[in-house]
Write an enzyme that holds these catalytic residues in place. Structure first.
Site, PDB file in Angstrom:
ATOM      1  N   GLU A 134      -6.161  -5.249  10.077  1.00 23.32           N
ATOM      2  CA  GLU A 134      -5.115  -4.280  10.431  1.00 23.32           C
ATOM      3  C   GLU A 134      -5.481  -3.589  11.742  1.00 23.32           C
ATOM      4  O   GLU A 134      -6.267  -2.620  11.741  1.00 23.32           O
ATOM      5  CB  GLU A 134      -4.998  -3.212   9.341  1.00 23.32           C
TER       6      GLU A 134
ATOM      7  N   HIS B 216      -9.781   1.455   4.400  1.00 21.52           N
ATOM      8  CA  HIS B 216      -8.541   1.546   5.193  1.00 21.52           C
ATOM      9  C   HIS B 216      -8.796   2.477   6.381  1.00 21.52           C
ATOM     10  O   HIS B 216      -9.508   3.476   6.247  1.00 21.52           O
ATOM     11  CB  HIS B 216      -7.403   2.080   4.317  1.00 21.52           C
TER      12      HIS B 216
ATOM     13  N   GLY C 134       1.981   1.566  11.234  1.00 19.74           N
ATOM     14  CA  GLY C 134       3.032   2.586  11.252  1.00 19.74           C
ATOM     15  C   GLY C 134       3.637   2.856  12.617  1.00 19.74           C
ATOM     16  O   GLY C 134       4.326   3.854  12.798  1.00 19.74           O
TER      17      GLY C 134
ATOM     18  N   ASN D 178       0.868  -1.176   0.000  1.00 20.79           N
ATOM     19  CA  ASN D 178       0.000   0.000   0.000  1.00 20.79           C
ATOM     20  C   ASN D 178       0.907   1.229   0.000  1.00 20.79           C
ATOM     21  O   ASN D 178       1.532   1.537   1.016  1.00 20.79           O
ATOM     22  CB  ASN D 178      -0.891  -0.037   1.257  1.00 20.79           C
TER      23      ASN D 178
ATOM     24  N   SER E  11       2.756  -2.718  10.552  1.00 16.49           N
ATOM     25  CA  SER E  11       4.163  -2.804  10.983  1.00 16.49           C
ATOM     26  C   SER E  11       4.853  -4.105  10.624  1.00 16.49           C
ATOM     27  O   SER E  11       5.731  -4.566  11.352  1.00 16.49           O
ATOM     28  CB  SER E  11       4.283  -2.526  12.493  1.00 16.49           C
TER      29      SER E  11
ATOM     30  N   GLY F 228       2.512  -1.463   4.408  1.00 14.79           N
ATOM     31  CA  GLY F 228       2.595  -0.027   4.135  1.00 14.79           C
ATOM     32  C   GLY F 228       4.044   0.394   3.951  1.00 14.79           C
ATOM     33  O   GLY F 228       4.650   0.165   2.901  1.00 14.79           O
ATOM     34  N   GLY F 229       4.619   0.968   4.999  1.00  8.21           N
ATOM     35  CA  GLY F 229       5.973   1.531   4.929  1.00  8.21           C
ATOM     36  C   GLY F 229       6.994   0.618   4.268  1.00  8.21           C
ATOM     37  O   GLY F 229       7.797   1.066   3.435  1.00  8.21           O
TER      38      GLY F 229
HETATM   39  P1  PGA Z   1       2.406  -0.181   7.859  1.00  2.00           P
HETATM   40  O1  PGA Z   1       1.003   0.186   7.180  1.00  2.00           O
HETATM   41  O2  PGA Z   1       2.876  -1.474   7.242  1.00  2.00           O
HETATM   42  O3  PGA Z   1       3.291   0.981   7.535  1.00  2.00           O
HETATM   43  O4  PGA Z   1       2.158  -0.324   9.320  1.00  2.00           O
HETATM   44  C1  PGA Z   1       0.077  -0.816   6.861  1.00  2.00           C
HETATM   45  C2  PGA Z   1      -1.152  -0.193   6.250  1.00  2.00           C
HETATM   46  O5  PGA Z   1      -1.529   0.922   6.626  1.00  2.00           O
HETATM   47  O6  PGA Z   1      -1.791  -0.790   5.364  1.00  2.00           O
END
Ligand code: PGA
Length: 237
Positions: free
Chosen positions: A159, A87, A165, A6, A201, A222-223
């Site tokens: 999630e 989301h 994050g 993402n 995360s 995400g990140g």
């Molecule tokens: P993250 O984000 O992996 O940076 O925690 C996941 C997401 O928001 O889909």
């Protein structure tokens, strides 16, 4: 395993996409949700690399007089195969109500887009032991309202909001309990066992641990999807 990146509101550079084209998928499925303006630009690169392209959002509007909205047909037209819906960053800030989420899922699925529906509890709900109740509400609203859709195209991403994050993750036991619960709800209301992903995360250094969770069919990232070497380590972990 299904891995979905993402990209959120980051800019996918040409260098990033070029590197991504060389990633070793190790025979796994890799999907990438890009910001709208980059979908057309990179559709061919991703297709060449065998990476499935998708969007991060889709409209619930049905009339053409909807300035600024992007429909499922448009996403399909530029080569998307899926969209994220609901989301937590959109539920929180963008007025994405339950009703709207149901409409988005219904329209996208009816048009033939795969939908990745994001669900998850807040930190407060987690601390108060309300995770199951929150997920039940989020899923019941959708699964009992959708009509005549192909559930093969429907995926749930669990999630926990407090894990997105933050570097925090639930224990493997906690993830397994939640995933089992989600699957039992999908059996009850959708009459089919849907794929369930974990998101929040996931990094190269905890990928092996998270991948040991029973019942998890993949990950929403995400990140860590924004660096190809990190993503590669996750897939190889
Ligand atoms: P993250 O984000 O992996 O940076 O925690 C996941 C997401 O928001 O889909």
């Amino acid at each position: 395993m299904l891995y979905i990146g993402n990209f959120k509101m980051d800019i996918p550079t040409e260098n990033y996409i070029a590197e991504l084209e060389n990633i070793d998928k190790c025979g796994e499925e890799l999907w990438l949700a890009l910001p709208y303006p980059y979908l057309s630009k990179y559709a061919q690169n991703l297709e060449r690399a065998g990476i499935v392209m998708g969007a991060q959002n889709v409209t619930s509007a049905v009339v053409k007089e909807s300035t600024g909205e992007v429909s499922a047909e448009m996403l399909l037209d530029v080569g998307c195969a899926f969209t994220l819906v609901g989301h937590s960053e959109r539920r929180k800030d963008k007025g994405e109500t339950y009703g709207r989420i149901v409409e988005k899922c219904q329209q996208a699925l009816a048009k033939g887009l795969n939908v990745v529906l994001c669900v998850g509890e807040s930190r407060e709900d987690y601390e108060n032991g309300n995770t199951s109740r929150v997920l039940e509400k989020q899923l019941r609203e959708v699964l009992t309202t959708l009509k005549e859709i192909n559930y093969n195209n429907f995926i749930i991403a669990y999630e926990p909001i407090w894990a997105i994050g933050t570097g925090l993750i639930p224990s493997i036991d906690e993830i397994e309990v939640v995933v089992r619960h989600i699957k039992s709800m999908t059996e009850k209301w959708a009459k089919s066992e849907l794929r369930v992903l974990y998101g929040g995360s996931l990094k190269a250094n905890n990928a092996k641990l998270l991948k040991s969770a029973d019942g998890v069919d993949g990950f929403l990232i995400g990140g860590a999807c924004k660096k190809v070497d990190e993503l590669q380590k996750i897939i190889k972990a």
